[in-house]
Enzyme design. Sequence first.
Site, short mmCIF file in Angstrom:
data_model
loop_
_atom_site.label_atom_id
_atom_site.label_comp_id
_atom_site.label_asym_id
_atom_site.label_seq_id
_atom_site.Cartn_x
_atom_site.Cartn_y
_atom_site.Cartn_z
N HIS A 75 0.85 -1.19 0.00
CA HIS A 75 0.00 0.00 0.00
C HIS A 75 0.89 1.25 0.00
O HIS A 75 2.11 1.17 0.06
CB HIS A 75 -0.97 0.02 1.21
CG HIS A 75 -0.37 0.46 2.51
ND1 HIS A 75 -1.13 1.05 3.51
CD2 HIS A 75 0.89 0.39 2.99
CE1 HIS A 75 -0.35 1.32 4.54
NE2 HIS A 75 0.87 0.95 4.26
N CYS A 86 5.80 6.97 3.93
CA CYS A 86 4.62 6.12 3.71
C CYS A 86 3.89 6.49 2.42
O CYS A 86 3.02 5.74 1.97
CB CYS A 86 3.65 6.20 4.88
SG CYS A 86 4.37 5.59 6.42
N HIS A 130 5.00 0.41 -0.47
CA HIS A 130 5.76 -0.45 0.44
C HIS A 130 4.74 -1.49 0.93
O HIS A 130 3.65 -1.58 0.34
CB HIS A 130 6.38 0.36 1.59
CG HIS A 130 5.40 1.03 2.47
ND1 HIS A 130 4.73 2.17 2.10
CD2 HIS A 130 4.92 0.70 3.69
CE1 HIS A 130 3.90 2.54 3.06
NE2 HIS A 130 3.99 1.66 4.03
N HIS A 189 3.30 -4.64 4.13
CA HIS A 189 3.25 -5.13 5.51
C HIS A 189 2.74 -6.57 5.54
O HIS A 189 2.01 -7.01 4.65
CB HIS A 189 2.29 -4.27 6.35
CG HIS A 189 2.70 -2.84 6.47
ND1 HIS A 189 3.78 -2.44 7.22
CD2 HIS A 189 2.18 -1.71 5.94
CE1 HIS A 189 3.89 -1.12 7.15
NE2 HIS A 189 2.94 -0.65 6.37
N ASP A 206 -5.06 -10.50 0.47
CA ASP A 206 -3.74 -11.14 0.57
C ASP A 206 -2.98 -11.07 -0.75
O ASP A 206 -3.52 -11.40 -1.81
CB ASP A 206 -3.90 -12.60 0.99
CG ASP A 206 -2.56 -13.24 1.31
OD1 ASP A 206 -1.72 -12.56 1.93
OD2 ASP A 206 -2.34 -14.41 0.94
N HIS A 207 -1.71 -10.66 -0.67
CA HIS A 207 -0.84 -10.54 -1.84
C HIS A 207 -1.43 -9.57 -2.87
O HIS A 207 -1.24 -9.75 -4.08
CB HIS A 207 -0.54 -11.91 -2.46
CG HIS A 207 0.52 -12.66 -1.69
ND1 HIS A 207 0.26 -13.27 -0.49
CD2 HIS A 207 1.84 -12.88 -1.93
CE1 HIS A 207 1.36 -13.85 -0.03
NE2 HIS A 207 2.34 -13.62 -0.89
N GLU A 212 -0.46 -3.43 11.94
CA GLU A 212 0.22 -3.06 10.69
C GLU A 212 1.69 -3.44 10.78
O GLU A 212 2.30 -3.87 9.80
CB GLU A 212 0.07 -1.56 10.46
CG GLU A 212 0.52 -1.12 9.09
CD GLU A 212 0.22 0.34 8.85
OE1 GLU A 212 -0.73 0.64 8.12
OE2 GLU A 212 0.96 1.21 9.40
#
Lengths: 136, 136, 136, 136, 136, 136
Positions: free
Chosen positions: D15, D34, D40, D42, D80-81, D125
């Site tokens: 994100h 950010c 980037h 998480h 996810d992913h 996060e």
Amino acid sequence: MRVTVSRKAHFNAAHRLYNCDWSDERNDAMFGKCANPHFHGHNYELIVSVTGEIDPETGYVMDMKVLKDLIASEVEEAFDHKNLNEQVPEFKTLNPTAENISVVIWQKLRPLIPTSLDLEITLYETPRNYVTFKGE
Amino acid sequence: MRVTVSRKAHFNAAHRLYNCDWSDERNDAMFGKCANPHFHGHNYELIVSVTGEIDPETGYVMDMKVLKDLIASEVEEAFDHKNLNEQVPEFKTLNPTAENISVVIWQKLRPLIPTSLDLEITLYETPRNYVTFKGE
Amino acid sequence: MRVTVSRKAHFNAAHRLYNCDWSDERNDAMFGKCANPHFHGHNYELIVSVTGEIDPETGYVMDMKVLKDLIASEVEEAFDHKNLNEQVPEFKTLNPTAENISVVIWQKLRPLIPTSLDLEITLYETPRNYVTFKGE
Amino acid sequence: MRVTVSRKAHFNAAHRLYNCDWSDERNDAMFGKCANPHFHGHNYELIVSVTGEIDPETGYVMDMKVLKDLIASEVEEAFDHKNLNEQVPEFKTLNPTAENISVVIWQKLRPLIPTSLDLEITLYETPRNYVTFKGE
Amino acid sequence: MRVTVSRKAHFNAAHRLYNCDWSDERNDAMFGKCANPHFHGHNYELIVSVTGEIDPETGYVMDMKVLKDLIASEVEEAFDHKNLNEQVPEFKTLNPTAENISVVIWQKLRPLIPTSLDLEITLYETPRNYVTFKGE
Amino acid sequence: MRVTVSRKAHFNAAHRLYNCDWSDERNDAMFGKCANPHFHGHNYELIVSVTGEIDPETGYVMDMKVLKDLIASEVEEAFDHKNLNEQVPEFKTLNPTAENISVVIWQKLRPLIPTSLDLEITLYETPRNYVTFKGE
């Protein structure tokens, strides 16, 4: 100045999920591999939390050594390295789900904690599943 | 849309449990090895939680960088690698139990957090003992 | 069938980093806030690992109850809730860095573990810093 | 007998923090690294908690297998992913802060959980930053 | 007296798994959702371990403050909140698997650590997947 | 470029420690409450580590999805929610200590992992007790 003080403990036990009023087929359908009649087991991680005023003389809500000893005598002594269904009287007819175990632990400790303190039980059945009971 | 946002931090400190109005004997009887006059110490793990509305422009309840910096300047700077009894003014006469430390941290941070946000402090003294204070 | 068996334990202690052959200025320059003369402290997490053949009768490399008791009597009894510099003889002149503490623990336990077993000490000073010593 | 039952899950996603009504300069000033336009990411750790009465027949508040499957189909499958900004419709214009992600997860699960149960979302996060949303 | 000293750090980054010499179809077949062209991301947890003799004057194998600063300048500065494929030169053509990232970190740090010390890198891509590289 | 890649998994099982060639009295004397004939249980946390060269085309030592599936089919399917003594053939006569379980897991996985890769098993019986077996 109400503070919550929490103490962690743990015990290892065997259990199976089983409603003794149901047929085996219905238990299998509901509880799947958790109903295995040969039992399985868990490392239960327990957190006992008490909430109340800080005693201005000691700086304590409750002496953690006292709470640690209560957990040892009431919970660990009764449950550790036991088969919950077969060796713990509370679960002779009560299904030992994490929910019911947390209620039983609360009921065992509640009479031994001063009434001025609130009591909350958190119980990890696995690192990914846990329950919390506040006596409400 | 009230959300609680939590930030972890930590500090290492020495302390002893001691009521300066009591005799050494009474302190020993109450606090046991925690009253050791040569001190012992802990890696304190701190969680600071603030609760409030999400700002629709930023998507933040509070900028975590701001909170991180407040924790660093108000708590870590004051407590880290210190002797709480001897070097932190708040504990010159106040017994540095986990309960009292959590209250002191709350009192240090409360004036610096917007009044629209609730503040809660959780402090781990060891991995098995922790306290929570909400300012109530 | 050589297996390594590991047991975790912990102790809380105060210390400062200090070379008693150096001036205070040189200690401050080298060790910074870790040289604070009022001490600071840690929750030390200890892992003791022994490696050897599985006993075919017991299925054990070493009885973990025996190892747990050795750790309690030799390490926890000596270090827990103590000031390492002032109250633990090994550190009267030896700087209590994590490295040196791990060596001292190894030297205390080595004579009490069967010679057929290898011994390794891992010591967490904080959750982010740890050391390992194998006696080599 | 109201008990809270919690289930952990996780998903990995990319994100960036970005308010699409602002200039890039204002986004950079507010969100710093950010806001990196290359994204980037998480490992998000998710805890879904439901609170309600224990069913006396099953000993469950809610069957955790059902909750696990709901989390898989509604959250993991969707997030996810993935790149949250570019591939998850809810964040096309909504800034994917941890606060907003927790609200979106709550809104996705709420219609699928029995109305007799309260629902709370906790989202890590990073290991040091997390949020909680109760739908209030 | 050879001791291993370990320091933990972390960084958050986006990446995708992709062999730039392969077709998109072959990448999808091999890497599945990890090949998502919009990227996904992780909280990478890093452990840097150095092994060597204890300096008898300091009690240190290596000053952890020095190692912490090296990790910050060489790894965190280069990787944190970055897109590894697009913004980190080492991965322009090298697939950023955990294995390859650990090798790149080792190669970046090795020239900056005294040659008398062994260097080992452990990298957690998720809490369930991690790799270790010793430079062998 | 030899890298070790590790994958975590877990299973829950019941067991008791018991040497079937011994009397009950001798078993009780040796294994204490671990010999409880009604069984107890654990959440076993498993780490499977493989060491080998990085494949220059994939950047993998071994595809973790393949390893995850092998662990699921060979270990979790065989052990999860089972009674090790009664339902797992390998422990009909072999005492299911953590040491022996780690050897059995190694023996089950070894034939299914490429011979160019080294294999190591780490098994946590509790968060404080764990074993490691490398096949030596």
